[in-house]
Motif scaffolding. Sequence first.
Motif, short mmCIF file in Angstrom:
data_model
loop_
_atom_site.label_atom_id
_atom_site.label_comp_id
_atom_site.label_asym_id
_atom_site.label_seq_id
_atom_site.Cartn_x
_atom_site.Cartn_y
_atom_site.Cartn_z
N UNK A 48 72.91 -29.57 -25.54
CA UNK A 48 72.57 -29.70 -24.61
C UNK A 48 73.54 -28.53 -23.36
N UNK A 49 73.30 -27.87 -23.23
CA UNK A 49 73.80 -27.29 -22.13
C UNK A 49 74.88 -27.86 -21.23
N UNK A 50 74.03 -28.71 -20.66
CA UNK A 50 74.40 -29.48 -19.32
C UNK A 50 75.41 -30.74 -20.19
N UNK A 51 75.06 -31.07 -20.90
CA UNK A 51 76.32 -32.15 -22.16
C UNK A 51 77.33 -32.14 -22.22
N UNK A 52 77.12 -30.77 -22.89
CA UNK A 52 78.68 -29.77 -23.13
C UNK A 52 79.40 -29.00 -22.03
N UNK A 53 79.29 -28.69 -20.89
CA UNK A 53 79.93 -28.99 -19.63
C UNK A 53 80.18 -30.25 -19.39
N UNK A 54 79.52 -31.34 -19.56
CA UNK A 54 80.21 -32.47 -18.75
C UNK A 54 81.39 -32.91 -19.39
N UNK A 55 80.78 -33.12 -21.37
CA UNK A 55 81.85 -32.76 -22.13
C UNK A 55 82.95 -32.43 -21.92
N UNK A 56 83.42 -30.60 -21.37
CA UNK A 56 84.45 -30.71 -21.18
C UNK A 56 84.87 -31.14 -19.88
N UNK A 57 84.02 -30.70 -19.17
CA UNK A 57 84.80 -31.25 -18.09
C UNK A 57 85.92 -32.32 -18.19
#
Length: 373
Positions: free
Chosen positions: A261-270
Amino acid sequence: MIDHFLIATIYTALIVMLLSASTLFAFHKSGDRSRIILGVIISFSVVNYIPRLIKAMDGIFQGPVLSVPMLSLALFMILSYTIYPIEVISPGWTNRKRLLMLYTPVILILSFYGLTLLFGVEYKEYSSIIEMLPHFHDFNVAFRLFICFILCLPIFLIFYIPYTRKFNNTDRTWMIVYVISGIIDVMTYLLILSYHTKIISIIYFHFTMAITALRLYMELIYRIVDKNVTNEEIMLASRDEKNEILHNIIKDENENYHKESNLFIRLEKYMIDNQAWRNPNLSLGMLTEEMGTNRTSLTNEIHKYGIDSITTYINNYRISDFIFLLNKYNEMSIKEAFYICGYRSRTTAIRNFRTITGKTPTEYFGRNIMNLE
């Protein structure tokens, strides 16, 4: 002539307060309670000024009656204006328990006042502090003078609030300016209690407008543009420490889950890059704004990985951070570690720790850390 000037001054003060409160409500940010708190407190003044304006327009000019309930209300308002800078300095510090403690002086004064009435103490009516002073030896007068004296004290509470945190929202200069403005505000109020004339009332309303405008400026412009925390001792995690915290969170999960999931990747990175869990006001609304998505999509996304809510997701980070801090810093107290991780309630933090780990902090670490308060 002066009657018309007084009416115009009260009307102007009412408009200034109303516009200030409306501006704070209109420009509040998700997860930031300070503007809402200040807006609500200023709204109290709006409600208070309306009957004053009506009386002034009817040609009625009444001096204050220095009763214990009136002085208690004044103390309540001063304490309320103290909540705002506390929220700015240390977001989330004013939980329900501390809020109750903050208003304890008002509760104690009114309770004591009720007891004195039961025991037959009579409170003679006075319209000014100057009128009361010659009778200071009388208990009913001394009690009210004592309340007048403590009106200046609450503003200094902001120096007691923990400041050296990543998520404080201002600098020391801001704090000093707010304290000075608060002292001026209280002193002008005591002035009107001492000499309640139309001229003094006009001066009081002008000071009130000026201080309100200053607070609006300090909230909307100063503390955002000129936030200087570089010289403060703030605990920040290094890149290796951040990676270790992340590893603690996902070690029991599927190692490839985040690749789906790209959204979850971005969430984790944030979360990792910003140590977002250390913000006590972090919420679903804030995360959806940062991710550029909506609540439903983000909630559904975390559900895919067995996480029941965004609260659980955030608590996983906080508890992992807490474990990391106590493992690395043996001298750190449990209170300090929980505070850094974003908790503002010790009870909530311990409950979440037990829910996630299945153990109390003492059981988990194999040593008694509960006494390190």
